[in-house]
Structure formats: structure tokens, C-alpha cells
Design a protein around this motif. Structure first.
Motif, PDB file in Angstrom:
ATOM      1  N   ALA A  33      71.471  22.552  57.288  1.00  0.00           N
ATOM      2  CA  ALA A  33      71.588  21.968  58.622  1.00  0.00           C
ATOM      3  C   ALA A  33      71.903  23.032  59.668  1.00  0.00           C
ATOM      4  CB  ALA A  33      72.660  20.889  58.639  1.00  0.00           C
ATOM      5  N   LEU A  34      72.654  24.063  59.265  1.00  0.00           N
ATOM      6  CA  LEU A  34      72.955  25.182  60.160  1.00  0.00           C
ATOM      7  C   LEU A  34      72.822  26.466  59.364  1.00  0.00           C
ATOM      8  CD1 LEU A  34      76.255  24.093  62.022  1.00  0.00           C
ATOM      9  CD2 LEU A  34      73.919  24.114  62.948  1.00  0.00           C
ATOM     10  N   SER A  35      72.205  27.481  59.982  1.00  0.00           N
ATOM     11  CA  SER A  35      72.265  28.762  59.294  1.00  0.00           C
ATOM     12  C   SER A  35      72.692  29.864  60.241  1.00  0.00           C
ATOM     13  CB  SER A  35      70.954  29.120  58.610  1.00  0.00           C
ATOM     14  OG  SER A  35      69.920  28.361  59.098  1.00  0.00           O
ATOM     15  N   ASP A  36      73.784  30.462  59.890  1.00  0.00           N
ATOM     16  CA  ASP A  36      74.304  31.654  60.538  1.00  0.00           C
ATOM     17  C   ASP A  36      74.361  31.506  62.056  1.00  0.00           C
ATOM     18  OD1 ASP A  36      75.430  34.086  60.489  1.00  0.00           O
ATOM     19  OD2 ASP A  36      73.521  35.181  60.546  1.00  0.00           O
ATOM     20  N   VAL A  37      75.076  30.516  62.507  1.00  0.00           N
ATOM     21  CA  VAL A  37      75.185  30.282  63.944  1.00  0.00           C
ATOM     22  C   VAL A  37      76.414  31.006  64.483  1.00  0.00           C
ATOM     23  CG1 VAL A  37      75.682  28.546  65.699  1.00  0.00           C
ATOM     24  CG2 VAL A  37      73.994  28.087  63.913  1.00  0.00           C
ATOM     25  N   ALA A  38      76.212  31.782  65.544  1.00  0.00           N
ATOM     26  CA  ALA A  38      77.343  32.411  66.228  1.00  0.00           C
ATOM     27  C   ALA A  38      77.326  31.915  67.664  1.00  0.00           C
ATOM     28  CB  ALA A  38      77.220  33.930  66.174  1.00  0.00           C
ATOM     29  N   LEU A  39      78.476  31.480  68.155  1.00  0.00           N
ATOM     30  CA  LEU A  39      78.493  30.904  69.497  1.00  0.00           C
ATOM     31  C   LEU A  39      79.899  30.966  70.070  1.00  0.00           C
ATOM     32  CD1 LEU A  39      77.080  29.136  71.709  1.00  0.00           C
ATOM     33  CD2 LEU A  39      77.858  27.151  70.407  1.00  0.00           C
ATOM     34  N   ASP A  40      79.992  31.326  71.352  1.00  0.00           N
ATOM     35  CA  ASP A  40      81.266  31.248  72.052  1.00  0.00           C
ATOM     36  C   ASP A  40      81.184  30.155  73.100  1.00  0.00           C
ATOM     37  OD1 ASP A  40      82.238  33.273  70.598  1.00  0.00           O
ATOM     38  OD2 ASP A  40      82.172  34.791  72.192  1.00  0.00           O
ATOM     39  N   LEU A  41      82.215  29.300  73.131  1.00  0.00           N
ATOM     40  CA  LEU A  41      82.328  28.365  74.251  1.00  0.00           C
ATOM     41  C   LEU A  41      83.467  28.878  75.112  1.00  0.00           C
ATOM     42  CD1 LEU A  41      81.971  24.779  72.736  1.00  0.00           C
ATOM     43  CD2 LEU A  41      80.231  26.198  73.825  1.00  0.00           C
ATOM     44  N   TYR A  42      83.152  29.171  76.383  1.00  0.00           N
ATOM     45  CA  TYR A  42      84.163  29.788  77.236  1.00  0.00           C
ATOM     46  C   TYR A  42      85.025  28.729  77.889  1.00  0.00           C
ATOM     47  CZ  TYR A  42      81.153  33.666  76.272  1.00  0.00           C
ATOM     48  OH  TYR A  42      80.417  34.587  75.608  1.00  0.00           O
ATOM     49  N   ALA A  43      86.245  29.101  78.104  1.00  0.00           N
ATOM     50  CA  ALA A  43      87.198  28.140  78.664  1.00  0.00           C
ATOM     51  C   ALA A  43      86.680  27.585  79.976  1.00  0.00           C
ATOM     52  CB  ALA A  43      88.556  28.807  78.862  1.00  0.00           C
ATOM     53  N   GLY A  44      86.668  26.271  80.088  1.00  0.00           N
ATOM     54  CA  GLY A  44      86.311  25.602  81.328  1.00  0.00           C
ATOM     55  C   GLY A  44      84.818  25.495  81.583  1.00  0.00           C
ATOM     56  N   GLU A  45      83.991  26.070  80.745  1.00  0.00           N
ATOM     57  CA  GLU A  45      82.562  25.989  81.032  1.00  0.00           C
ATOM     58  C   GLU A  45      81.975  24.687  80.504  1.00  0.00           C
ATOM     59  OE1 GLU A  45      79.614  28.449  79.238  1.00  0.00           O
ATOM     60  OE2 GLU A  45      80.536  28.396  77.235  1.00  0.00           O
ATOM     61  N   MET A  46      80.782  24.355  81.030  1.00  0.00           N
ATOM     62  CA  MET A  46      80.069  23.197  80.531  1.00  0.00           C
ATOM     63  C   MET A  46      78.761  23.677  79.927  1.00  0.00           C
ATOM     64  SD  MET A  46      78.665  19.763  82.423  1.00  0.00           S
ATOM     65  CE  MET A  46      80.252  19.024  82.583  1.00  0.00           C
ATOM     66  N   VAL A  47      78.559  23.330  78.636  1.00  0.00           N
ATOM     67  CA  VAL A  47      77.270  23.699  78.016  1.00  0.00           C
ATOM     68  C   VAL A  47      76.542  22.428  77.613  1.00  0.00           C
ATOM     69  CG1 VAL A  47      78.185  25.865  77.124  1.00  0.00           C
ATOM     70  CG2 VAL A  47      78.086  23.860  75.645  1.00  0.00           C
ATOM     71  N   VAL A  48      75.240  22.540  77.601  1.00  0.00           N
ATOM     72  CA  VAL A  48      74.411  21.451  77.120  1.00  0.00           C
ATOM     73  C   VAL A  48      73.649  21.965  75.908  1.00  0.00           C
ATOM     74  CG1 VAL A  48      72.317  20.151  77.641  1.00  0.00           C
ATOM     75  CG2 VAL A  48      74.225  20.137  79.248  1.00  0.00           C
ATOM     76  N   LEU A  49      73.637  21.134  74.835  1.00  0.00           N
ATOM     77  CA  LEU A  49      72.913  21.512  73.620  1.00  0.00           C
ATOM     78  C   LEU A  49      71.625  20.714  73.559  1.00  0.00           C
ATOM     79  CD1 LEU A  49      75.975  21.394  71.242  1.00  0.00           C
ATOM     80  CD2 LEU A  49      74.491  23.390  71.478  1.00  0.00           C
ATOM     81  N   LEU A  50      70.547  21.420  73.444  1.00  0.00           N
ATOM     82  CA  LEU A  50      69.245  20.760  73.351  1.00  0.00           C
ATOM     83  C   LEU A  50      68.600  21.138  72.026  1.00  0.00           C
ATOM     84  CD1 LEU A  50      67.725  21.299  76.931  1.00  0.00           C
ATOM     85  CD2 LEU A  50      68.396  19.111  75.903  1.00  0.00           C
ATOM     86  N   GLY A  51      67.754  20.262  71.534  1.00  0.00           N
ATOM     87  CA  GLY A  51      67.042  20.601  70.297  1.00  0.00           C
ATOM     88  C   GLY A  51      66.403  19.378  69.715  1.00  0.00           C
ATOM     89  N   ALA A  52      65.425  19.623  68.865  1.00  0.00           N
ATOM     90  CA  ALA A  52      64.708  18.509  68.252  1.00  0.00           C
ATOM     91  C   ALA A  52      65.650  17.709  67.354  1.00  0.00           C
ATOM     92  CB  ALA A  52      63.534  19.029  67.435  1.00  0.00           C
ATOM     93  N   SER A  53      65.241  16.507  67.071  1.00  0.00           N
ATOM     94  CA  SER A  53      66.024  15.686  66.149  1.00  0.00           C
ATOM     95  C   SER A  53      66.105  16.377  64.796  1.00  0.00           C
ATOM     96  CB  SER A  53      65.370  14.310  66.021  1.00  0.00           C
ATOM     97  OG  SER A  53      66.045  13.559  65.054  1.00  0.00           O
ATOM     98  N   GLY A  54      67.290  16.454  64.270  1.00  0.00           N
ATOM     99  CA  GLY A  54      67.472  17.094  62.971  1.00  0.00           C
ATOM    100  C   GLY A  54      67.670  18.591  63.065  1.00  0.00           C
ATOM    101  N   SER A  55      67.789  19.110  64.284  1.00  0.00           N
ATOM    102  CA  SER A  55      67.904  20.564  64.416  1.00  0.00           C
ATOM    103  C   SER A  55      69.332  21.055  64.152  1.00  0.00           C
ATOM    104  CB  SER A  55      67.439  20.997  65.807  1.00  0.00           C
ATOM    105  OG  SER A  55      68.192  20.309  66.792  1.00  0.00           O
ATOM    106  N   GLY A  56      70.274  20.144  64.040  1.00  0.00           N
ATOM    107  CA  GLY A  56      71.630  20.567  63.668  1.00  0.00           C
ATOM    108  C   GLY A  56      72.652  20.442  64.771  1.00  0.00           C
ATOM    109  N   LYS A  57      72.321  19.778  65.858  1.00  0.00           N
ATOM    110  CA  LYS A  57      73.229  19.684  67.006  1.00  0.00           C
ATOM    111  C   LYS A  57      74.530  18.974  66.628  1.00  0.00           C
ATOM    112  CE  LYS A  57      70.205  17.294  69.385  1.00  0.00           C
ATOM    113  NZ  LYS A  57      69.094  17.152  68.436  1.00  0.00           N
ATOM    114  N   SER A  58      74.380  17.790  66.055  1.00  0.00           N
ATOM    115  CA  SER A  58      75.586  17.027  65.705  1.00  0.00           C
ATOM    116  C   SER A  58      76.425  17.787  64.694  1.00  0.00           C
ATOM    117  CB  SER A  58      75.215  15.662  65.122  1.00  0.00           C
ATOM    118  OG  SER A  58      74.514  14.898  66.073  1.00  0.00           O
TER     119      SER A  58
END
Ligand code: ATP
Ligand code: MG
Lengths: 244, 791
Positions: A33-58
Motif C-alpha cells: 500500500a505504501l513503499s518508501d514514503v518520505a514526507l514532512d508536514l510543516y507546522a501550521g501548513e495545509m496540504v492536500v493529498l491527491l491520488g487515484a483510488s487505492g494509491s495509498g492515501k488513507s
């Protein structure tokens, strides 16, 4: 707050994911479902996650919120490794810092709208009144209704009220507007926007609606369990100016 | 404020689950109620007996002699430890009541005229005591009077010392000596055919020529005095007067039976409810774990919000405690009410003049604690199971174990099994553990039903063996004194007598080392065809030319085996002491008999051949003529008709053992129903959404019901044979439990096919009935709300 702010200059990472992968099942039925994901969420920022169904967002969101554990990799919150903390530590993290909106609302059927919100505010350190939170999503009239007496969209708004009512540090929303018409959807997005602005809540929103992406600081694209692209918006559009 | 919303959820959940809450509470209540009922009843009987003995000054030591002078009283009173002494005249008599075909037996007991005896006082129930100077007045025991509708003012005739006399009843009474009114030679009390007649001392003295003497003694001892040295001195003192040996209260006929009855009831009261409580605990565990398993997604959700495992656990513990407390309260009330009722039923059987029902707290506490512990244990495990999962995993419906599709079979299976059936079978196979636990709880319920129903089988088998195989005579006649063998041909000449056989009955102490049994040696002919030594497994055994044949329970009591020697001290005549070898041991369900060849016994006693009893086969058609004759035969003191004994055995045992067993059966049936109802109820809550979806997709109500009930019914069918095995095992545990095997009785392990059948049928029926209740639920599945909400 441990920070090394590698790309965003002035902002530090509130949540940092390092080498995350999640594998469901094993052998023949193994799903990556996920492979080798690296990600920073910065304090106070708003991000939107987009991707096809089944791409691993949830999957990604659940792991970031401490609801699920990755197969490998780790999640750091304010420099602390969540994947290393025990059940009590994770519970505290969720209770004190995280607001969730689930893809399937997950309201408790035997509690009214107000009580569903109260369920969370009762254990949070600095919550709003349940009534106030419900007013934010325009449901002050329906506070004493049970989930079965509400429409799908209304249930979703209760779920959002429940998530913002604790004034979370981190707000994770899995398709918060999926069941809503554009007018109500925009009310909900405005609520998320104002929580993000006023409380500096780090907010991540999963959506299938690319229009929503315009209100984010950054847009993260997932494909096949990997981050395929990260776009930075030069400026955030106000939620009320969106239309679909 | 923390937890208010959760508490509200708790109350709503309790209400939403009310049907299940009620049935689980009932399962718990039945275990507790049975425990409380049985233990408190036994406790009450024991207390009542003690209080009765105390209040009426029941003797501590008893003895009977041929005839001894009254002046011995002073010497007896001087024995250290003796408190009061009562010297009486007692005799056996044949009674005759107008309108009653058979001769009746009576025990005459002397009482002081116009006042209470100092010991073994009477509890007067109606009328008055016998008055001074009235030689024909008697007080009769209440149960006999009731059996015949006798009242003060009525009369009864008795053959007293070879003369038939008309006696006037002036009162009815009870006595601690006759709680168990046992006719000589009988196994169980017979209210109608054996009466106690208290008669003025003067009258009895005159009738038996016992002026200035006595033949019956009882005494009380000082508090905590040891009766053994007293009995030894008493035996020495009374030996010249034809004493058969003094006995402790423990061996007094009535007291011995009361003790044994209490012991047996106590064993039953311990073992049965324990088994029941354990099975109920297992069922509680099974239903609660399954109930909590259905809450798994909510547990995950609460965890996701940041509720700690402890908080979530506490929440569900509250739910469970509420259910259990309901069950405990119900069980306590039910147990106390039934305890009182069953105590009353016992007391009616046994002639208790007073009844104390004052249950102590222990049975209540044990029941409550066991149930609470079991329920919390189940909750803990189930909540922990869900709370340990990552919340998001718990929030999803549990993932079925990887379903392996078998090659080959699958395709063919598909072709002839319809979709609902496949869903149903897959449900069972996907959750093998849960299915197994459910099936096991059905099996447990069936097992309990079998255990409770088999009592009737066991009693029947016991009676069939004892009366059909061992004691095959139709009639036993006992004589006032031992008779020479010529009496045999006298009996044979009586109308309706087809054949007669002699029997000796010699009172004796049997001992080995420090173990002693006060009983009798029964002498039977080597070719005896009526009274036989019948081993419950090996069948009739030959009477060995010499040596004793002991019943297993007696051999156990004395701790001897075949080949060992036993001391036999004869308690009459010259009080011979002989060492006799144990020639054989036979298994029997009833009593502690010791048999010997009649010739060998005569030789040992050095007597010319004598008989105390004659057994006879009779022609039923001529019974009235025979009875009429016997009523007027003064030499006869005992008339024991077999069919009467069998009937009263069934009646009394039914009334006594069956008090428990009746309630026990009722509870086990209720439990069976509770368990099936619960299983289906939980299946519905687990499957409601899926069933509603199937309905929306176009499956019929019938299909939905079929999927729901089919699963339970299939599990029931799997469970039934297992349940039969469980029933057999529980019964085996029960009958072999040492506590239950008393000297008086052992239960055979005999389960009839009909018992298995009835239990199996009942569970099927229970699942169908609760299935019918489910039908309403399935018919009214709220399709819309199911599709609107995600739990
Ligand atoms: N419990 C599970 N067991 C096996 N595979 C799973 C499980 N949960 C998710 N998956 C798989 O992992 C992958 C990612 O799922 P995820 O729910 O993260 O997708 P998503 O991007 O949120 O999709 P959607 O937009 O449809 O919600 C999918 O292929 C899904 O089938
Ligand atoms: Mg998703």
C-alpha cells in the motif's frame, strides 16, 4: 521542537515520515500500500493529498495519525519517534494533538450528534464546547439527532465538528467533502481553513476533487504507494472562492 | 465530566441490547440461584434438625434389651458423662385399620401419662397426651394419621402381645426419633404402612408383663461428653439383660437416615450447582466475548480518539458488570425463594416439626464472585483483543483468515449449493474458533440437561436392580421372636403363598481394625431364588458355603477385601465374637448388606436352625385373603410387600432427590433456551448489516432468515452428539464424586436413550423457538438506516 526545515525555510516539520512502507497480507495476496514514503508536514501548513483510488492515501494518513503502524519506517512528531512509542504514548498523542475525519465518518450510532462530539471533548485538554463545534459546520439545529436521523452529508459534518472540537495540533481529514454538494462542501472547507488559520493547525486533507488543491500550501500526489510529485502553490485560494 | 458521553452510550447500549442482556443475566442467575437454593436448603435442614433435636432433647445414646429392671436407672445415671436417662417399653405390633386391606405395622412406645417425657419429647400437633388410668389411649404420629385421615376420637386396633385390642386415638404428634419413619426391613419411609403409637406406660407394662422393668433406653450426655466410654459401660451393664448393644445417636435409625439424606443432598448441593455454575460460567464467557467482539469497531474508534485501553476496558467492564449484577440480583432472589420452597418440600417428606430457613451469606457470595470473576475475565480478554490492535484495524470489520480455495471441490460445490447456503457455510468456516465455542456452549447446555434428566433413569435402574434382581420375593414376613424352621411350612400353607424361603437376620457389629459397622448378617439359603446376592455388573453370585459376602460400600467402609478377615460380634444371645473371612464382595447400589450361607450362619451361632424372616412368592389374585389372614396372626411383626416397597421407594425418592433434580432440570432447560436465543441474537447483531445489504440486493426475507438461522442450526446439529458425550462425562463425574456415594445409596451410571433424545430434542426446539423470535427481527430489518450509517 526538533526542526531541520530542509525545504521550507522558516517552517519546522510538525510530522515527519521517514521511509514508510506498508504491506498488507503476505505471499500471494501481498499488497504493497505504501513503499518508501518520505514526507514532512510543516507546522501550521495545509496540504492536500491527491491520488487515484487505492494509491495509498488513507493508509498514509492513518499511519501519520498514529492509528496504524507502518511495516517499516518511522513517523516523528516534534522529534519523537511515534513508531517507537507504546500504546499509552500513541493514545496520548491521538488524544492531545490529533483530530481525525474518517472516510466513513464512524459516528457512534447510539449517541446524538452533540454526544458524539462530547465523546472527544471530554478527554481533550483544551476543547471547544460541542455546541460551538457543531455551529461551525452549520449543524446547531440538529445537535440532538442520532446519526441514523441525519443525512450522509450531515453525518460527515458531525465527524468534522468532532475532529476540530478539540482544537487539534494536527488535523487529518480523509475525504471530508466526499458526500457533500459544493455549497455545503465549501462551508466545511471554510471551517477547516479557519481552524488552520486561527489555531495554526497542521492540516492534511485527502480529496478526489482537484479544485480543493488550490486552497493548500502544498499538493502531494500519490501513485502506487509512492509520492509521485509535490506541488507548492504560490498562494492559497480562500475556500469560499472555490467552485465545482 | 470525563465519561459522561460514554456513560450515556452505556445506558443506551444496555437498552439496545436488552433482549441479550436479559438472556445473559438469566444464564448467570440460573447458576447462582441453583447454588443458593441447594446450599441454603441443606444448611436449613441441618440447622432445623439440630434445633429440633436440641429442643426436644433427642437422646445421645440408645439401647434396647429383652427386659431389665427399672432400678438400673441409678447405676446408669452414675456413668460419668450421663445427663438424663429415660427408660421405656417399646414393642412391635401389627395394626389393623378398618377399610385398609393390608396389615399395617406399628411401633409402640411408652410415655408417661398426661405429660411430656423427659427425653425424646413429643411435639403435639392435635389433641392431647394420654391420660392417667386410660389404658386404651394412644397418640399417633402425624404423618400416619394424615395418611389415613385419622383424628383424635378415631380408633385403631392392634395385636398387642398376641391379643387384638381396640385403641382410641387422643392426639397426633411428631418426634425427633421419627423424622424418618422407616418400617423394619424397608429402604424408604412409608407414611401409610408404619405408624408410631405412643401409649401410657402403665398400659404397656400391663400388656407385656413388663411391670417394674424396661426394654428400651435412651440417655443424653453432658455437653461435649464422649459417648464411646459411656456405650462401653452401658453395654457391660446391660449385657445380662439381653442388650443388642447401645448405639450412638449417629447410628439411630432415623438420625442415621437424616444424616445420610443430608449428606447426599449436601453432595448434590455442592456438585450439581458447581457443575452447573461452571457450565453457566463458560456460557457467560462465550456470550460476553462474542458480544464484545461485535463492539470491536467502537473500541477501535474510542482508541482512535485517544481513549486509553484502560478507559475503554472500564467502559465495557461497566456494561458487563451491569449485566452480571442484574443476573446476581435475580439469582439471589430466585435462589432464596426456591431455597425456602425446597426446604419446605424436604421438610414435608421428612417429619420436621420445626423449620429454620436462615441462609448464611457464603452461598450468595460464592455465586456472585464466581460469576463476576468469569464475566470480567471474558470482558478483559475480549476488550484487550480489540484494544491491542491498531485502532484503524479494529475499526474495520475483522479480517477473515485467508480463505483458501480448494482446487477441484470448489467448482463442484458451487454448482449445487445455492448462494445463501454458501454464505452460511463460509461464515462458519471463516470463524472456526467462534463457531467451535458456540457449538461447545450448545453442547454444554445439552450436557446439563442430560445430567439432570438421567436421575430418573438412575433411580429406575437402581430400583430395577434392587427389587427386580436382588430381592425377588413378593413378601417378607418377620416374626416377633426367631422361629424354628417349621414355620416355613406354616407360611407355605397360608392362602396365596406359592413358595417360601427362610432368611436369618442377626444383628451384629462388623469390624476390622478400628473400623466398625453396626448392622446385621443376613443368612440366605445356598439355593435361594428370592433374596439373591446380586452384583450390579456380574449378576447373581453364588452363596459361598462359608464366609461373608459384603456389599462394596460395606467393604469400603471396613477397608477390607476378599480374603481378609472381619470380626463379627453378634448383638444378641450369647454375644458371640467370631472372625469370619470375606469370601466375596458384590457391587450394589443400595445399602450395606452382609450375607452368609444360612447353614454356615446357624453353625457359627451354634443354634438349632432358626429363622427371623420368611420370604415368599405369592399369587396376586389371592392377596386379599392372605392379608386378611396376616392381620390376625399374632406371631407376625413385619409384613413387607414388595410392590408397596417399590412404590414407596419411587414416591419417596422422587419426592426427595427430585426436589433438587426438578429445579435443576428446569434450570438446565431454561439455560438451553437462553444459550440458543443468545447465539442467534448475537449472530443477528453481527450480521444485521450484511443481511440488510443482501435484502437490498434482492435476496428474500426467507433467504436472510435462512442465512441467520442456518448457521445456528448447523452448529446445533454439530453440537448435539458432542453434548451427549458431555452429558455422559458430567454424569460420570457426578456419580463417582465421593461425596455423593453414601452408605445408603450409590447412583448407577445408566442413561436411557430417551434422556439423550429429550435433551437433544429440547435444544432443537429451543433453537427453533428463538429462531421464530428472530424471524420478526429479520422481517423488520431497517434497510434504510443500515445503509445510511456506518458504525
Ligand atoms: N486491510 C487491508 N488489507 C489488504 N489490503 C489493504 C488493506 N487496506 C488497504 N489495502 C490496500 O492498500 C491499498 C491502499 O489503500 P488505501 O485505503 O490507502 O487507498 P486510498 O488511496 O485511500 O483509496 P481511496 O481513494 O479509494 O480511499 C489498496 O490497494 C487497498 O486495496
Ligand atoms: Mg481512502
Amino acid at each position: 521542537m526538533g526542526s531541520d526545515g530542509e525545504t521550507a525555510g522558516d517552517r519546522s516539520a510538525a510530522l515527519r515520515a521517514v521511509g514508510l512502507s506498508k504491506i498488507y497480507g503476505s505471499g500471494e495476496v501481498e499488497v504493497r500500500a505504501l513503499s518508501d514514503v518520505a514526507l514532512d508536514l510543516y507546522a501550521g501548513e495545509m496540504v492536500v493529498l491527491l491520488g487515484a483510488s487505492g494509491s495509498g492515501k488513507s493508509t498514509l494518513l492513518n499511519i501519520l495519525g498514529g492509528l496504524d503502524t507502518p511495516t517499516t519506517g518511522s513517523v516523528l512528531f516534534e522529534g519523537q519517534d511515534l513508531t517507537a512509542s507504546d500504546d499509552a504514548g500513541l493514545t496520548r498523542f491521538r488524544r492531545d494533538y490529533v483530530g481525525f475525519v474518517f472516510q466513513f465518518y464512524n459516528l457512534i450510532a447510539s449517541l446524538t450528534a452533540r454526544e458524539n462530539v462530547a465523546l472527544v471533548t471530554e478527554i481533550a485538554p483544551d476543547p471547544m464546547d460541542p455546541e460551538e463545534a457543531l455551529a461551525v459546520v452549520g449543524l446547531e439545529e440538529r445537535m440532538d439527532h442520532f446519526p441514523a436521523q441525519l443525512s450522509g452529508g450531515e453525518q460527515q459534518r458531525v465527524a468534522i465538528a468532532r475532529a476540530i472540537a478539540k482544537r487539534p495540533k494536527i488535523l487529518l481529514c480523509d475525504e471530508p467533502t466526499g458526500a457533500l454538494d459544493s455549497k455545503t462542501g465549501i462551508i466545511v472547507l471554510e471551517a477547516l481553513e479557519s481552524v488552520n488559520r486561527e489555531l495554526q493547525t497542521t492540516t492534511a486533507i485527502i480529496t478526489h476533487n482537484s479544485v480543493t488543491a488550490a486552497m493548500a500550501d502544498r499538493v502531494i500526489y500519490l501513485a502506487d504507494g509512492r509520492i509521485s510529485r509535490i506541488d507548492r502553490n504560490a498562494s492559497r485560494k480562500a475556500a469560499r472562492t472555490l467552485a465545482w | 465530566m470525563v465519561g459522561r458521553a460514554l456513560d450515556r452510550k452505556l445506558l443506551r447500549d444496555l437498552w439496545r441490547l436488552r433482549a441479550q442482556v436479559a438472556s445473559i443475566a438469566f444464564v448467570i442467575a440460573s447458576g447462582i440461584a441453583l447454588l443458593v437454593m441447594s446450599l441454603s436448603a441443606v444448611e436449613a435442614l441441618r440447622e432445623s434438625a439440630d434445633a429440633y433435636y436440641e429442643r426436644c432433647r433427642f437422646g445421645n445414646v440408645f439401647a434396647s434389651v429383652k427386659r431389665a429392671p427399672l432400678y438400673l436407672q441409678r447405676r446408669i445415671e452414675e456413668i460419668p458423662g450421663v445427663q438424663s436417662v429415660q427408660l421405656r417399653i417399646g414393642a412391635q405390633a401389627v395394626l389393623d385399620l378398618e377399610g385398609f386391606a393390608e396389615p399395617l405395622m406399628g411401633r409402640l412406645v411408652s410415655v408417661p401419662e398426661g405429660e411430656q417425657p423427659i427425653l425424646n419429647r413429643l411435639v403435639l400437633r392435635s389433641g392431647r397426651f394420654v391420660a392417667a388410668g386410660r389404658t386404651n389411649e394412644v397418640v399417633v404420629n402425624e404423618s400416619f394419621a394424615q395418611a389415613h385421615g385419622l383424628q383424635p376420637g378415631d380408633s385403631i386396633s392392634a395385636v398387642i402381645n398376641d391379643r387384638k385390642r381396640e385403641l382410641r386415638i387422643v392426639g397426633t404428634a411428631m418426634s425427633p426419633e421419627f423424622i424418618y419413619v422407616l418400617p423394619p426391613f424397608a429402604l424408604v419411609p412409608d407414611k401409610a404402612r408404619f405408624g408410631i403409637l405412643w401409649m401410657g406406660r402403665k398400659a404397656l407394662e400391663a400388656a407385656y408383663g413388663q411391670e417394674g422393668s424396661f426394654n428400651d433406653l435412651s440417655l443424653t450426655v453432658l455437653r461435649d461428653a464422649d459417648t464411646r466410654p459411656i456405650i462401653r459401660q452401658l453395654d457391660a451393664l446391660l449385657e445380662p439383660y439381653g442388650s443388642t448393644g447401645a448405639i450412638d445417636r449417629r447410628d439411630h435409625l432415623s438420625a442415621w437416615f437424616v444424616t445420610n439424606e443430608l449428606k447426599q443432598n449436601e453432595a448434590t448441593a455442592r456438585i450439581l450447582p458447581t457443575i452447573f455454575l461452571l457450565v453457566a460460567a463458560f456460557l457467560t464467557n462465550a456470550v460476553l466475548s462474542r458480544l464484545i467482539a461485535t463492539e470491536r469497531s467502537e473500541i477501535g474508534l474510542l482508541k482512535a480518539f485517544g481513549y486509553s485501553s484502560a478507559q475503554v476496558g472500564a467502559h465495557y467492564a461497566k456494561l458487563v458488570v451491569a449485566i452480571v449484577l442484574l443476573g446476581i440480583a435475580l439469582g439471589w432472589v430466585l435462589g432464596a425463594v426456591l431455597g425456602r420452597i425446597s426446604t419446605g418440600l424436604y421438610a414435608e417428606n421428612l417429619n420436621f416439626a420445626l423449620l429454620i430457613y436462615r441462609p448464611g451469606p457464603s452461598s450468595f457470595l460464592i455465586g456472585a464472585l464466581v460469576s463476576l470473576a468469569v464475566a470480567l475475565g471474558a470482558t478483559f480478554r475480549a476488550v484487550r483483543g480489540a484494544a491491542l490492535l491498531p485502532p484503524i484495524v479494529a475499526m474495520r470489520p475483522p479480517a477473515p483468515p485467508v480463505f483458501r480455495r480448494r482446487r477441484g471441490g470448489g467448482g463442484r460445490l458451487r454448482s449445487w449449493i445455492d448462494e445463501p447456503t454458501r454464505i452460511l457455510i463460509r461464515q462458519i468456516l471463516r470463524w472456526p474458533r467462534r463457531s467451535a465455542v458456540t457449538a461447545l456452549s450448545f453442547a454444554g447446555a445439552v450436557g446439563l440437561m442430560i445430567l439432570s434428566l438421567q436421575f430418573t433413569d438412575a433411580i429406575d435402574a437402581l430400583a430395577a436392580t434392587h427389587f427386580g434382581e436382588a430381592l425377588r420375593e413378593d413378601l417378607a414376613l418377620g416374626f416377633v421372636d426367631p422361629k424354628s424352621t417349621t414355620v416355613l411350612s406354616d407360611v407355605e400353607r397360608l392362602p396365596g403363598v406359592l413358595a417360601a424361603e427362610p432368611m436369618r437376620f442377626v444383628a451384629a457389629d462388623l469390624s476390622s481394625g478400628y473400623r466398625t459397622h453396626r448392622g446385621a448378617v443376613i443368612g440366605v439359603g445356598a439355593d435361594s431364588r428370592m433374596t439373591r446376592i446380586f452384583d450390579v455388573e456380574r449378576g447373581p453370585l453364588p452363596v459361598p458355603p462359608s464366609g461373608l459376602v459384603l456389599s462394596e460400600s460395606l467393604a469400603d467402609k471396613l477397608g477390607v477385601r476378599v480374603g481378609d478377615d472381619v470380626w463379627v460380634r453378634v448383638l444378641e444371645g450369647e454375644r458371640l465374637l467370631r472372625s469370619v473371612q470375606v469370601a466375596n464382595v458384590f457391587g450394589s447400589y443400595i445399602g450395606t448388606a452382609a450375607y452368609m450361607d444360612i447353614v454356615a450362619l446357624n453353625r457359627m451361632l451354634g443354634d438349632r436352625p432358626m429363622v427371623e424372616y420368611v420370604n415368599a412368592l405369592i399369587d396376586e389374585d389371592r392377596l386379599p385373603a392372605l392379608m386378611a389372614r396376616l392381620k390376625n396372626l399374632p406371631a407376625v411383626s413385619t409384613v413387607a410387600l414388595k410392590h408397596v416397597a417399590v412404590a414407596s421407594f419411587h414416591e419417596i425418592v422422587a419426592a426427595s432427590l427430585m426436589v433438587f433434580v426438578g429445579f435443576f432440570s428446569a434450570f438446565s432447560f431454561a439455560l438451553g433456551f437462553g444459550v440458543t436465543y443468545n447465539a442467534q441474537r448475537i449472530a443477528l447483531s453481527e450480521r444485521g448489516r450484511e443481511l440488510a445489504t443482501l435484502r437490498v440486493l434482492g435476496f428474500s426475507r426467507h433467504d436472510a432468515l435462512y442465512i441467520l438461522l442456518g448457521e445456528t442450526l448447523l452448529l446445533v446439529c454439530v453440537a448435539l452428539p458432542i453434548g451427549c458425550v458431555v452429558g455422559w462425562v458430567l454424569t460420570a463425574i457426578f456419580v463417582n464424586a465421593s461425596g455423593f456415594q453414601t452408605e445408603m445409596m450409590r447412583l448407577p451410571l445408566e442413561i436411557q436413550a430417551s434422556t439423550y433424545g429429550l435433551s437433544v430434542l429440547f435444544l432443537l426446539l429451543a433453537s427453533l423457538v428463538s429462531g421464530a423470535a428472530m424471524k420478526r427481527q429479520v422481517d423488520h430489518l431497517d434497510l434504510i438506516s443500515v445503509l445510511k450509517t456506518r458504525e
